[in-house]
Design an enzyme around this catalytic site. Structure first.
Site, short mmCIF file in Angstrom:
data_model
loop_
_atom_site.label_atom_id
_atom_site.label_comp_id
_atom_site.label_asym_id
_atom_site.label_seq_id
_atom_site.Cartn_x
_atom_site.Cartn_y
_atom_site.Cartn_z
N TYR A 149 0.81 -1.22 0.00
CA TYR A 149 0.00 0.00 0.00
C TYR A 149 0.84 1.27 0.00
O TYR A 149 0.29 2.36 0.03
CB TYR A 149 -0.91 0.04 1.23
CG TYR A 149 -2.06 -0.92 1.15
CD1 TYR A 149 -1.83 -2.29 1.16
CD2 TYR A 149 -3.37 -0.47 1.08
CE1 TYR A 149 -2.87 -3.18 1.10
CE2 TYR A 149 -4.42 -1.36 1.01
CZ TYR A 149 -4.16 -2.71 1.03
OH TYR A 149 -5.19 -3.60 0.97
N LYS A 216 2.85 -13.54 6.48
CA LYS A 216 3.12 -14.59 5.49
C LYS A 216 4.63 -14.77 5.38
O LYS A 216 5.20 -14.78 4.27
CB LYS A 216 2.54 -14.19 4.12
CG LYS A 216 1.07 -14.48 3.94
CD LYS A 216 0.71 -15.95 3.92
CE LYS A 216 1.11 -16.64 2.64
NZ LYS A 216 0.72 -18.09 2.65
N ASP A 271 -2.85 -17.26 6.20
CA ASP A 271 -3.91 -18.14 5.67
C ASP A 271 -4.46 -19.03 6.78
O ASP A 271 -5.69 -19.20 6.91
CB ASP A 271 -3.40 -18.98 4.48
CG ASP A 271 -2.00 -19.50 4.66
OD1 ASP A 271 -1.25 -18.92 5.46
OD2 ASP A 271 -1.64 -20.49 4.02
N ASP A 295 -5.93 -5.45 6.15
CA ASP A 295 -7.06 -5.00 5.36
C ASP A 295 -8.06 -6.14 5.20
O ASP A 295 -9.26 -6.02 5.49
CB ASP A 295 -6.56 -4.53 3.99
CG ASP A 295 -7.59 -3.74 3.24
OD1 ASP A 295 -8.70 -3.53 3.76
OD2 ASP A 295 -7.30 -3.32 2.10
#
Ligand code: NAD
Length: 404
Positions: A149, A216, A271, A295
């Site tokens: 972002y 991640k 995840d 987000d």
């Protein structure tokens, strides 16, 4: 005449009895929800007692500012937020088109509001897609300034994209497709640590039991993996006397919290975490996430407890904070006095807590809970709530004010 909230060198918020609070009603449905919310805030402050009152100061941003000043974010509005430290706003429309900046993004960037904070809890009997929405009680701290972002992108076939592609090949020996668009994902120890620091401090101040770093890092080792590593570092270096890692807790203490420790620091791969919040939500309390994970996670969690109409939020930086509903300006519903004002009202509760007016915050949250239980609710809830009656935005606001 009101007085400004002040912030001490070490970040303590000092709120006078009559603070000036800048507000932006917002675009689209903003004015509808703001009228309902302001009434709730003023009533709550009066009922809580202590001779307190808010001196509301309207500032301009968004469509109204553009019409009146030619600028969607006038410098005078930014100055007011800097001066008074705490502000609240309705949603602002981002016009679609090239070269038009998002006022929301500009506010975050200009004031360096580095944490997006969203509490997620359930208000029964709000319709929810899961069996036990009451098990969700989390505060999401999303990093607001870095990651994909950061806005460093080049379109496919641009000279910049081609130059970066050539550089990547030179540095890594990896060939990227020549017509690729390119985006850059910067994540730093500074940006990650200040976010995790705020999440840990919040958890300690509010007697929460864990902070989970969601990343991640298994795939993106030096960005997301860095976030995980820097998060553990800030916990050990700055809060080592009261925090313990989940690994230490189980390997050295058989899962029993040792005396003196207050907070478990753990991490989950993003995840897996999306499964965890559905399967074992009560295992999680405060979450700290990089920008993109944050987000996705905050919207998914909001849906789990009944959707955007009830989801409050804040963007917080060093000594400056802006409170706002998570939803947008929903132009199709504008001026119809029909949408749910709860999200901005609950954002106000967060604001009062930030100001140290915990009594006012608690009153507002209780009143929202009570009002929902009457089943006299706005269209977004009414459609799926058995035995409910449809009320307008202002009627629902009055319902909340009456429950204070
Ligand atoms: P939106 O949140 O405005 O609307 C999405 C859906 O949620 C709509 O169906 C709407 O009816 C519903 N909804 C939203 N708020 C509601 C409420 N209080 N009560 C009941 N239902 C509600 O999202 P969008 O349509 O993607 O965006 C509209 C505009 O808002 C865009 O210009 C966007 O850029 C802007 N936006 C602003 C903010 C902000 O100011 N922080 C946040 C998101 C979007």
């Amino acid at each position: 005449m009101g007085e400004a909230i002040t912030v001490t060198g070490d970040g303590q918020i000092c709120t006078p009895k009559n603070p000036v609070i800048p507000f932006v009603p917002g675009d689209g449905i903003g004015p509808d929800i703001w009228v309902a919310a302001q009434k709730v805030f003023d009533t709550a402050v009066v009922r809580a007692g202590g001779g307190r009152a808010i001196d509301w100061l309207e500032i301009k941003a968004g469509e109204k500012a553009l019409k009146e000043t030619g600028d969607t974010l006038p410098e005078a509005s930014l100055d007011a937020i800097r001066t008074y430290h705490v502000a609240i706003k309705g949603p602002l429309t981002t016009p679609v088109g090239k070269g038009i900046r998002s006022v929301n993004v500009a506010l975050r960037r200009t004031l360096d509001l580095y944490a997006c904070v969203r509490p997620v809890r359930y208000f029964p009997p709000v319709p929810s897609p899961v069996k036990h929405p009451e098990d969700v009680d989390m505060i999401v701290f999303r990093e607001n300034t870095e990651d994909v972002y950061a806005g460093i992108e080049w379109p496919k076939d641009s000279p910049e994209a081609r130059e970066v592609i050539a550089l990547v090949e030179k540095l890594s020996g990896r060939k990227l497709r020549e017509d690729s668009g390119i985006g850059i994902k910067p994540m730093s120890p500074f940006g990650s640590k200040r976010l995790v620091r705020m999440a840990i401090q919040y958890a300690l101040d509010h007697s929460r039991t864990s902070v989970t770093l969601v990343h991640k890092g298994n795939i993106m080792k030096f960005t997301e993996g860095g976030f995980r590593q820097w998060g553990y570092e800030v916990a050990a270096e700055e809060f080592g006397d009261v925090t313990i890692t989940e690994a230490e807790l189980w390997e050295q203490h058989n899962g029993v919290m040792p005396a003196g420790k207050k907070l478990v620091i753990k991490d989950r791969i993003a995840d897996a975490m999306f499964q965890q919040v559905l399967l074992n939500p009560s295992d999680y309390s405060v979450l700290a996430l990089p920008n993109l994970n944050g987000d996705y996670m905050s919207d998914a969690l909001a849906a789990q407890v009944g959707g955007l109409g009830m989801a409050p939020g804040a963007n917080i930086g060093k000594g400056v904070a802006i409170f706002e509903a998570t939803h947008g300006s929903s132009p199709k519903d504008a001026g119809q006095n029909k949408v749910n004002p709860s999200a901005v009202i609950l954002s106000g509760a967060m604001m009062f807590e930030y100001m140290g007016w915990n009594d006012v915050a608690a009153m507002i949250r209780k009143a929202v809970a009570k009002a929902v239980q009457t089943r006299r609710v706005t269209f977004d809830l009414q459609a799926q709530m058995e035995g409910s009656t449809l009320v307008s935005c202002s009627e629902f606001g009055d319902e909340i004010a009456a429950a204070l």
